[in-house]
Design an enzyme around this catalytic site. Sequence first.
Site, PDB file in Angstrom:
ATOM      1  N   ASN A   1       0.807  -1.219   0.000  1.00  0.00           N
ATOM      2  CA  ASN A   1       0.000   0.000   0.000  1.00  0.00           C
ATOM      3  C   ASN A   1       0.844   1.275   0.000  1.00  0.00           C
ATOM      4  OD1 ASN A   1       0.925  -0.319   2.590  1.00  0.00           O
ATOM      5  ND2 ASN A   1      -0.984   0.262   3.587  1.00  0.00           N
ATOM      6  N   CYS A   2       2.130   1.161  -0.252  1.00  0.00           N
ATOM      7  CA  CYS A   2       3.030   2.311  -0.303  1.00  0.00           C
ATOM      8  C   CYS A   2       3.036   2.879  -1.731  1.00  0.00           C
ATOM      9  CB  CYS A   2       4.440   1.880   0.106  1.00  0.00           C
ATOM     10  SG  CYS A   2       5.710   3.123  -0.151  1.00  0.00           S
ATOM     11  N   ASP A   3       2.674   4.150  -1.862  1.00  0.00           N
ATOM     12  CA  ASP A   3       2.619   4.775  -3.186  1.00  0.00           C
ATOM     13  C   ASP A   3       3.968   4.751  -3.895  1.00  0.00           C
ATOM     14  OD1 ASP A   3      -0.078   5.329  -2.963  1.00  0.00           O
ATOM     15  OD2 ASP A   3       0.249   7.357  -2.199  1.00  0.00           O
TER      16      ASP A   3
END
Length: 105
Positions: free
Chosen positions: A8-10
């Site tokens: 979920n890390c951009d």
Amino acid sequence: MRLYGLKNCDTCRKALKSLQDIEFIDVRADGVPDAVMSQAFTHFGEALLNTRSTTWRGLSGDERARAPLELLRDHPTLMKRPLIERDEELFLGWTAATKAALGVD
């Protein structure tokens, strides 16, 4: 080539989208092998710790005083991301220097 990060890390998503033939390892679910983490700490030192993260801010002073490798083992989300491993070479972050070294525009 392997990318250690969070799904979920951009920043990790941007790196994954730009790189071909890369294996993604979610550090929250799978962790980082001790040998890779030790090599990364030797190479990047305390820069490997993300002291601006929510996880860091939630740690007590005693916990923050622990050895960085112990902290990273217990709280893998403290690692700056992404950590990219290519042919025994390590890259930290998705910076212009990392992109240039990996041949990405």
